[in-house]
Design an enzyme around this catalytic site. Structure first.
Site, mmCIF file in Angstrom:
data_model
loop_
_atom_site.group_PDB
_atom_site.id
_atom_site.type_symbol
_atom_site.label_atom_id
_atom_site.label_comp_id
_atom_site.label_asym_id
_atom_site.label_seq_id
_atom_site.Cartn_x
_atom_site.Cartn_y
_atom_site.Cartn_z
ATOM 1 N N LEU A 74 44.810 42.698 38.482
ATOM 2 C CA LEU A 74 43.538 43.279 38.884
ATOM 3 C C LEU A 74 43.073 42.481 40.093
ATOM 4 O O LEU A 74 43.151 41.247 40.096
ATOM 5 C CB LEU A 74 42.495 43.162 37.760
ATOM 6 C CG LEU A 74 42.747 43.983 36.490
ATOM 7 C CD1 LEU A 74 41.702 43.642 35.438
ATOM 8 C CD2 LEU A 74 42.729 45.476 36.787
ATOM 9 N N ASP A 75 42.589 43.158 41.145
ATOM 10 C CA ASP A 75 42.147 42.408 42.315
ATOM 11 C C ASP A 75 40.836 41.687 42.011
ATOM 12 O O ASP A 75 40.195 41.916 40.978
ATOM 13 C CB ASP A 75 42.050 43.311 43.547
ATOM 14 C CG ASP A 75 40.964 44.373 43.437
ATOM 15 O OD1 ASP A 75 39.809 44.006 43.156
ATOM 16 O OD2 ASP A 75 41.251 45.561 43.654
ATOM 17 N N ILE A 76 40.423 40.832 42.911
ATOM 18 C CA ILE A 76 39.279 39.961 42.660
ATOM 19 C C ILE A 76 37.993 40.740 42.399
ATOM 20 O O ILE A 76 37.108 40.277 41.662
ATOM 21 C CB ILE A 76 39.094 38.970 43.842
ATOM 22 C CG1 ILE A 76 38.075 37.884 43.483
ATOM 23 C CG2 ILE A 76 38.729 39.710 45.126
ATOM 24 C CD1 ILE A 76 38.022 36.749 44.474
ATOM 25 N N ASN A 77 37.878 41.946 42.951
ATOM 26 C CA ASN A 77 36.660 42.741 42.800
ATOM 27 C C ASN A 77 36.730 43.750 41.664
ATOM 28 O O ASN A 77 35.808 44.560 41.509
ATOM 29 C CB ASN A 77 36.344 43.465 44.116
ATOM 30 C CG ASN A 77 36.002 42.504 45.227
ATOM 31 O OD1 ASN A 77 35.238 41.558 45.028
ATOM 32 N ND2 ASN A 77 36.574 42.717 46.405
#
Length: 269
Positions: free
Chosen positions: A119-122
């Site tokens: 999952l990306d940071i955002n």
């Protein structure tokens, strides 16, 4: 003096190298078989071949770098559901000093946690982690076609024609992509919530699909990965460990034989 016939069970025949390394998350069995064919693996300095087994005391190198493979010997499978918050990154170490998910997980004595996808940071929500590399590879492999479901908050009205186009498929910089399903959930003002599903793990795919239609994603949360759903009671920074029954269902979904499993003493953090 009487002689004794030695039974094969008296000899440590070891395990196939690709099976051991796949269990540890070094790569898939097919990838490791390719490395063997290319002559990149050696035991005690001797290049191995397909079918070679590795046993206690063997000194293994890949590309002349030592691999501490014995920590990948058979251990009970563990799977955690971690509720990742926005701001954490899915990596072992971050050169920018940002918080990483693995520091939030319980320590393992003889293996390591492997993230099932990223999952990306955002993006927040469900992240599966396991100590079983083969299970992780099965759940991530494109051929498995695992559904990922997301709750997404969008800014503005979404025309029906846009929904239809995103379900049919649009061309992105890395090829054709689409949502397998789009369902309106709630929202009466500027922000609308939708549930969407995809069967690919391409980087930032959900965001890129919406952005291809000039639609702003203001919040994104993964709520399901295959048969595993993020529990509503599970708060951010917390995890739940699958019990034996839940693990058996996940093994069945992945097309793998079940095993004797670890019973978690603390299912939640």
């Amino acid at each position: 003096m009487t002689s004794r016939i030695i039974d094969s069970s008296d000899i440590d025949l070891g395990e196939r190298i690709q099976k051991v390394l796949a269990r540890g998350g070094i790569g898939s069995r097919r990838e490791i078989e390719g490395w063997i064919t290319e002559g990149r693996l050696k035991i005690k300095g001797v290049t191995v071949t397909l079918g070679t087994r590795i046993k206690a005391g063997d000194y293994l190198t890949i590309n002349d770098r030592v691999v501490l493979w014995e920590k990948f010997t058979i251990q009970p499978t563990r799977v955690l559901l971690y509720h990742k918050p926005v701001g954490e990154v899915v990596t072992r170490r971050d050169p920018e000093g940002r918080p990483v998910v693995f520091t939030q997980l319980p320590s393992l004595n003889a293996s390591r946690w492997i993230a099932v996808g990223r999952l990306d940071i955002n993006t927040s929500g469900l992240l599966l982690v396991t100590n079983n590399g083969e299970l992780a590879n099965k759940l991530m492999h494109p051929s498995t076609q695992v559904e990922r479901e997301y709750a997404v908050r969008l800014l503005g009205e979404i025309p029906d024609a846009t929904i239809a186009r995103l379900k049919q498929g649009v061309e992105l910089e890395d090829g054709l992509a689409k949502f397998d399903d789009i369902r309106f959930y709630a929202g009466e003002g500027a922000n609308k919530w939708y549930y969407v599903t995809v069967k690919e793990g391409r980087n930032r795919l959900v965001r890129r699909l919406w952005e291809s239609q000039d639609i702003v994603v203001s919040r994104l949360m993964r709520v399901r990965y295959g048969p595993v759903v993020l529990p509503e009671r599970l708060k951010a920074h917390s995890f739940h460990e699958l019990d034996a029954k839940e693990l058996a269902l996940l093994f069945e979904f992945a097309g793998m034989s079940s095993e004797k499993t670890h019973t978690p003493s603390k299912p939640e953090k």
